[in-house]
Enzyme design. Sequence first.
Site, short mmCIF file in Angstrom:
data_model
loop_
_atom_site.label_atom_id
_atom_site.label_comp_id
_atom_site.label_asym_id
_atom_site.label_seq_id
_atom_site.Cartn_x
_atom_site.Cartn_y
_atom_site.Cartn_z
N HIS A 182 -3.99 -17.22 -5.29
CA HIS A 182 -4.87 -16.44 -4.42
C HIS A 182 -6.14 -17.21 -4.04
O HIS A 182 -6.94 -16.69 -3.27
CB HIS A 182 -5.25 -15.14 -5.13
N ASP A 183 -6.35 -18.38 -4.60
CA ASP A 183 -7.53 -19.19 -4.24
C ASP A 183 -7.16 -20.38 -3.37
O ASP A 183 -8.02 -21.21 -3.06
CB ASP A 183 -8.20 -19.73 -5.51
N ASP B 46 -4.08 3.90 2.72
CA ASP B 46 -5.51 3.65 2.89
C ASP B 46 -5.78 2.18 3.26
O ASP B 46 -6.93 1.76 3.33
CB ASP B 46 -6.30 4.05 1.63
N ASP C 46 -9.33 -16.21 -16.52
CA ASP C 46 -10.13 -16.68 -15.40
C ASP C 46 -11.19 -17.68 -15.87
O ASP C 46 -11.86 -17.45 -16.88
CB ASP C 46 -10.82 -15.45 -14.78
N ASN D 179 -0.24 4.54 -0.20
CA ASN D 179 -0.83 5.81 0.25
C ASN D 179 -1.57 5.71 1.58
O ASN D 179 -2.33 6.60 1.95
CB ASN D 179 -1.76 6.38 -0.83
N GLU E 81 -7.11 -20.63 -16.61
CA GLU E 81 -7.48 -21.28 -15.35
C GLU E 81 -8.57 -22.27 -15.68
O GLU E 81 -9.67 -21.90 -16.06
CB GLU E 81 -7.99 -20.24 -14.35
N ASP F 87 -4.78 -10.41 -15.69
CA ASP F 87 -5.88 -11.35 -15.47
C ASP F 87 -7.01 -10.94 -16.41
O ASP F 87 -7.33 -9.76 -16.52
CB ASP F 87 -6.36 -11.25 -14.01
N ASP G 240 -1.78 -1.25 -3.87
CA ASP G 240 -2.08 -0.49 -5.08
C ASP G 240 -0.93 -0.59 -6.09
O ASP G 240 0.11 -1.20 -5.81
CB ASP G 240 -2.37 0.98 -4.72
N ASP H 54 0.85 -1.19 0.00
CA ASP H 54 0.00 0.00 0.00
C ASP H 54 0.89 1.24 0.00
O ASP H 54 1.66 1.45 0.93
CB ASP H 54 -0.89 -0.04 1.25
C1 GLC Z 1 -11.39 -17.76 -10.45
C2 GLC Z 1 -10.57 -16.83 -9.61
C3 GLC Z 1 -11.26 -16.62 -8.30
C4 GLC Z 1 -12.59 -16.01 -8.56
C5 GLC Z 1 -13.40 -16.83 -9.57
C6 GLC Z 1 -14.54 -16.03 -10.13
O1 GLC Z 1 -11.49 -19.00 -9.88
O2 GLC Z 1 -9.27 -17.31 -9.48
O3 GLC Z 1 -10.50 -15.84 -7.42
O4 GLC Z 1 -13.31 -15.92 -7.37
O5 GLC Z 1 -12.64 -17.21 -10.68
O6 GLC Z 1 -14.06 -15.01 -10.97
CA CA Z 2 -3.47 2.13 -1.23
#
Ligand code: GLC
Ligand code: CA
Length: 589
Positions: free
Chosen positions: A333-334, A26, A200, A24, A257, A99, A30, A22
């Site tokens: 991230h999942d 908040d 995605d 700034n 994905e 993405d 970013d 981050d």
């Molecule tokens: C993919 C992404 C996930 C998101 C889902 C819906 O699985 O990696 O984070 O919630 O698609 O877009």
């Molecule tokens: Ca920020």
Amino acid sequence: MEERKWWKEAVIYQIYPRSFADSNGDGIGDLNGITAHLPYLQKLGVDVLWLSPVYQSPNDDNGYDISDYRAIMKEFGTMEDFDRLLAEAHARGLKIVMDLVVNHTSDEHPWFIESRSSRDSAYRDYYIWKEPRDGREPNNWPSCFSGSAWEYCEETGMYYLHLFSKKQPDLNWENPQVRREVYDMMTWWCEKGIDGFRMDVVSFFSKDQRFPDGAAAPGEKYGDFGPFVINGPRIHEFLREMNREVLSKYDLMTVGEAAGVNIEEAKKYAAADGSELNMVFHFEHTDGAAADQKVVGKWDHGKPRMPVIRQILNKWQLELEGKAWGSLYWDNHDQPRAVSRFGNDAPDWRVLSAKMLATCLHLQKGTPYIYQGEELGMTNTPFASLEDCRDIESINAFRQYVTEMKIISGEEMMQCIRTMGRDNARTPMQWDSSANAGFTTGTPWIMVNPNYTQINAEAALANPDSVFYYYQKLIRLRHELPIIAYGRFEPLLEDSDAIYAYRRIMDDQILLVACNWTAAEQPCALFTLDPAEASSNTLTEAVQDTYAAPPQELISNYSAHKSGILQPYEARAVLYRFKTRSRVLRDEE
Ligand code: GLC
Ligand code: CA
């Protein structure tokens, strides 16, 4: 010989911008925060940065719900900030992959606002609208985020499809105008100079137009939409069209994905002829490794078993060989944190097992992905209660299974969330031991893992034995030794419960890799035997005089070895160069 491509020799680093840095105060990561840390990423040595979505979004699903594909999310900065990030990354030799979330948009996207306004809207067919069936949902498909996949709309008396949250309506890929819009938008980003796309849920784009009920277990309200959505009837036609219209015109890296994709399908998505994508992510090892321990839905709080993971990964290695390119990952991230799920995050073993996992994965064939913080051995987070969580998937699942259906206790569900919840990957990047791990000077949008005082980038950079420098070395080895990108893969010791071993073979070389997945010493004779003869079944004495050079230890998480033994979580990779190629290739005929 495999065709050489830059993305086959590259290592990708995934950034989840909200949680990276981050700039700034908040409390939200970013773009300028990313730009400020480019030197760190350059030092790690990765080639490509994949940014989770940075587009304008109401953030129902942290940016995976996009309301304007050509604008930057206000919280993340401006388009000027993006242009600067792209330019500075390129100046440092780092590529940027975006993405691409086009299975669905946000319900706040102007297309959807128009679409829902009337049955005659010019945008009506941009989405999937159906009449009620007996006054209810058009079929029994569930949303991936709990509840029905259909939402009723008062304005027009019809339902729209959302395979994810109701704020993520599915686009109608049957409509050529939708596809045109998507291709134009992709071209716009390519013209800006980006280097590729991570697509995605690409496997969900094409739906069976009959929209039939899915098979449901007795007494279950919802059925399985898989057969009618995953790898749907026109998916390969759509991707070949996208390839012709956009991808083939630029030098891009593309990865889909591909939830629910098996090897046969992956060979089409990632075919070596380049007609669709470069590679896909499959989920067999992350979903399947503890499949027999599921408590409810995707959730469990058990420990995945190495032999199951090995069997899955080896199968993919062998079957994609020469036909399609693969991707390698433990984390994103999942997913929960790899060292906690697959390794051992107890203080004595965390560093060793994180390095072991890295060795095991990075020396396989395919393009490796590192998720932010993985290179520090970041761990799962001790979320005390649902209040600590931000992920719509976890929150909805808790509501459904604990509050509504009462099929699991709140405490057990929290145990599942601490084991598997996506927020484990989304706590702030741990930069240093100052307040909030140096992520923000404000209040972070999600809690910081309390272990940041020990586990952080500053400490890692100051310690030559850190997980960071181990990843740096693995990345350098991949860049230096073509056998790591291109060598043929062969499994070894497939009956072992403890050791994941394999060899890579190319020209006059063999690379031998062995990883102990346990906290105990394990007998292992591999490094005293002849790597040209070693196979799962036959092991013979080493024939030293056939080597052109002494065997070279490329990397290990131990500085001293014990003969015939792998120490707890020990990983070792040794390169053998032979005098003659025939010695290596004898069993290749
Ligand atoms: C993919 C992404 C996930 C998101 C889902 C819906 O699985 O990696 O984070 O919630 O698609 O877009
Ligand atoms: Ca920020």
